[in-house]
Scaffold this active site. Structure first.
Site, PDB file in Angstrom:
ATOM      1  N   CYS A 105       0.836  -1.194   0.000  1.00 13.99           N
ATOM      2  CA  CYS A 105       0.000   0.000   0.000  1.00 13.99           C
ATOM      3  C   CYS A 105       0.877   1.254   0.000  1.00 13.99           C
ATOM      4  O   CYS A 105       0.584   2.235  -0.678  1.00 13.99           O
ATOM      5  CB  CYS A 105      -0.883  -0.044   1.238  1.00 13.99           C
ATOM      6  SG  CYS A 105      -1.973   1.323   1.332  1.00 13.99           S
TER       7      CYS A 105
ATOM      8  N   CYS B  94      -4.354  -1.821   5.896  1.00 10.37           N
ATOM      9  CA  CYS B  94      -4.165  -0.425   5.544  1.00 10.37           C
ATOM     10  C   CYS B  94      -5.431   0.107   4.869  1.00 10.37           C
ATOM     11  O   CYS B  94      -5.824  -0.391   3.816  1.00 10.37           O
ATOM     12  CB  CYS B  94      -2.993  -0.442   4.572  1.00 10.37           C
ATOM     13  SG  CYS B  94      -2.551   1.056   3.815  1.00 10.37           S
TER      14      CYS B  94
END
Length: 395
Positions: free
Chosen positions: A100, A200
């Site tokens: 991410c 995330c």
């Protein structure tokens, strides 16, 4: 006044990062990334991104900085979620947070920030950056955060020199309690907010249910392997070359159904990961069962009793050249070179002594002490002193 776009996540760390930058005289803009639409797989009833974006907005208002939301859910699905499904299907264990950062925060988000005229992007990560001159060229160093309990450099182990050159980490010099104190003093709504858990941007998810969207349940056997199994006591052969020895130390154990006994059933080998203890639903053993290997081809999970089971441990691992990444490209090893480092194979792990060995096809990492649950698909990161210099995906 240089312009900085802060990824305001609705948490205390990014809130304080924005405050500190404003105090330092930067022109600060807050940007919230919306990366997820499907609330059916998150554990908490509340919708995490909605609460977070409201908190981010309140912080921006309090600090008197412009604020906007960008929807990156399409990119997030393509680059992170689809990659995760693909990795689990192959029997590997990905780390979505590392990805991410590489793919979303410091790529898609960074490009949006630069298109808005930003000189830098900033996040609330607990790590530091400094810049040195080497042979007349600027070299950016990624350093561990000052707070040893919160150091997040591992999550940024895939960043490049180019990405680092445009990044600021304002809270890296602080301890977490100091960050909360600043937030309290400034009456920021996030001052006492709990740290986010889980994926995330998605929040806490039930992994099997999350994976079941793409990977169908399929019943298979859970097999228990005894810790006294013959393969764990094999004699170390004489090696004809260093590379032969490295390969031997990095080999994982190969199991077949005849090596143990069936102790239960599972609903899909791809939902499980090495070192996992919860979710097996097999009782009646003197010590708890741990997953020591999964085989997605035959849909079998191999387990062993206790966290000291020899099937969990090995000293070496391999990274193929195409999954090798040097944050410090100037320190990259040439074939047959080696380097003593400190390394970790997961975020919360303490750093361990290891040696990197570069060969034609990639790199071996051999640890001084055997490591538990080395998993394909995970990232290994290596450090010289407090600087993270490189990383790779375990093959």
């Amino acid at each position: 006044m240089k312009r900085v776009i802060v990824g305001l996540s609705g948490g205390v760390d990014s809130s304080v990062a924005a405050y500190l930058l404003k105090e330092q005289g930067y022109e600060v803009i807050g940007l919230f990334m919306k990366n997820w639409h499907d609330d059916s797989v998150t554990i908490s009833d509340e919708c995490p991104w909605l609460d977070d974006s409201n908190d981010a907005l309140l912080v921006a208002e309090k600090l008197g900085i412009p604020f906007q939301t960008v929807d990156l859910s399409e990119e997030y699905k393509e680059r992170i979620v689809d990659y995760m499904f693909n990795e689990y299907e192959r029997g590997r264990t990905p780390n979505p947070d590392v990805l991410c950062n590489r793919e979303i925060k410091f790529d898609v988000f960074l490009k949006i920030a630069l298109s808005l005229g930003a000189d830098y992007v900033a996040t609330g990560h607990y790590c530091r950056k400094d810049t040195i001159l080497k042979e007349g060229k600027e070299v950016h160093r990624l350093l561990a955060g000052k707070d040893p309990n919160k150091d997040q450099s591992y999550f940024l182990c895939q960043l490049s020199q180019d990405q680092l050159s445009k990044t600021l980490f304002p809270v890296g010099e602080l301890l977490k309690p100091e960050v909360r104190e600043i937030a309290k003093e400034q009456n920021l709504v996030t001052a006492d907010k709990k740290d986010s858990q889980g994926l995330c941007f998605i929040g806490k998810v039930r992994l099997p249910e999350f994976l079941q969207q793409k990977l169908q349940p399929k019943q298979g056997d859970i097999i228990e392997i005894s810790s006294t199994e013959e393969m764990y006591n094999k004699t170390i052969p004489n090696f004809n070359s260093k590379e032969e020895e490295l390969e031997f130390l990095s080999l994982k154990y190969q199991y077949g159904v005849n090596n143990g006994k069936i102790v239960g059933k599972h609903q899909g080998a791809h939902y499980y990961t090495k070192g996992q203890r919860k979710g097996l639903a097999v009782g009646g053993t003197p010590e708890p069962l741990f997953v020591i290997e999964t085989d997605v081809k035959t849909n079998v999970i191999y387990t062993g009793q206790g966290k000291e089971h020899p099937g969990l441990y090995r000293r070496g691992l391999f990274i193929s050249n195409d999954e090798l990444h040097w944050v410090r490209s100037d320190l990259k090893l040439q074939v047959d070179e080696k380097l003593d480092v400190m390394a970790r194979i997961r975020y919360r792990q303490s750093l361990e002594k290891a040696t990197l060995h570069q060969v034609d096809s990639g790199m071996y990492i051999v640890f001084e002490n055997p490591q538990s649950a080395i998993m394909e698909g995970q990232f290994v990161a290596w450090y010289k002193d407090e600087e993270l210099v490189g990383s790779g995906v375990i093959s």
